[in-house]
Design an enzyme around this catalytic site. Structure first.
Site, PDB file in Angstrom:
ATOM      1  CG  ASN A  45      -0.637  -8.509   6.082  1.00 45.96           C
ATOM      2  OD1 ASN A  45      -1.481  -9.020   5.336  1.00 45.96           O
ATOM      3  ND2 ASN A  45       0.653  -8.781   5.971  1.00 45.96           N
TER       4      ASN A  45
ATOM      5  CG  HIS B 251       3.508 -12.735   6.530  1.00 46.14           C
ATOM      6  ND1 HIS B 251       3.559 -12.503   5.169  1.00 46.14           N
ATOM      7  CD2 HIS B 251       4.649 -13.397   6.842  1.00 46.14           C
ATOM      8  CE1 HIS B 251       4.693 -12.986   4.694  1.00 46.14           C
ATOM      9  NE2 HIS B 251       5.370 -13.529   5.691  1.00 46.14           N
TER      10      HIS B 251
ATOM     11  CD  GLU C  57       6.343   3.430   6.048  1.00 49.32           C
ATOM     12  OE1 GLU C  57       7.056   3.080   7.023  1.00 49.32           O
ATOM     13  OE2 GLU C  57       5.282   4.052   6.172  1.00 49.32           O
TER      14      GLU C  57
ATOM     15  CG  LEU D 177      -1.988  -1.098   1.199  1.00 51.12           C
ATOM     16  CD1 LEU D 177      -2.594  -1.288   2.578  1.00 51.12           C
ATOM     17  CD2 LEU D 177      -3.068  -0.786   0.171  1.00 51.12           C
TER      18      LEU D 177
END
Ligand code: GAR
Length: 178
Positions: A99, A101, A134, A85
């Site tokens: 998220n 993972h 990021e 993103l």
């Protein structure tokens, strides 16, 4: 109010739906994926934000953020979303993106975490739920659970079943805390 981003099969989306997490919409970066069928079957608004339709990734992400906000999204869940993103999205949902993972981060970030763990010969891998920044699968860890590599034949299945339990549990706790 949860918005879910997907790219593929959508088994984690399904686990969230089955756990009655308050999802208000689902966005995908890829058309035609199984996750979109799951969203539609659950009568959730679902939309594709393909990079093919935008000159820059930032513009796609800004449009996607607008659409999520229009639906009242307060927390964004990446459930197998395979794009990084960009700033226009991260700034709008700062510290409100999580998220899941399939490794014990910071070990084995990226799109091939299970294969990478097998190739590295580790005894234990696992699942991480973390806040998104990021970087590639970086950001503060919220919860982790180890998964033994052996028996290898069932590793993928065992990792997925941990994901399907851990992600809804964390999302539910984050909703309650907000
Ligand atoms: C899941 O295993 C998820 O952890 C992984 O993609 C799979 C998606 O499955 N995500 C990443 O690797 C993120 N770097 P699903 O579409 O069936 O939920």
């Amino acid at each position: 109010m949860i918005g879910v981003l997907v790219s593929g099969n959508g088994t984690n989306l399904q686990a969230l739906i089955d756990s009655e997490i308050p999802i208000v919409c689902v966005a995908s970066n890829r058309p035609g994926v199984r996750a979109l069928e799951r969203a539609r079957a659950a009568h959730l608004p679902a939309r594709v934000f393909s990079l093919d339709e935008y000159p820059e990734r930032e513009e796609r992400d800004a449009d996607m953020a607008d659409w999520l906000e229009l639906h009242g999204v307060r927390l964004v869940v990446l459930a197998g979303y395979m794009h990084l993103l960009t700033a226009p999205f991260l700034e709008r949902f700062r510290e409100r993106i999580v998220n899941v993972h399939p490794s014990l981060l910071p070990e084995f970030p990226g799109a091939r975490a299970i294969d990478d763990a097998l190739a590295a010969g580790v005894d234990t891998t696992g699942v991480t739920v973390h806040f998104v920044d990021e970087g590639l699968d970086t950001g503060a860890v919220i919860r982790q659970e180890p998964v033994p590599v052996e028996p290898r034949a069932t590793l993928v299945e065992r990792i997925h079943s941990v994901e399907h339990r851990l992600l809804p549990a964390v999302v539910r706790e984050l909703c309650a805390a907000r």
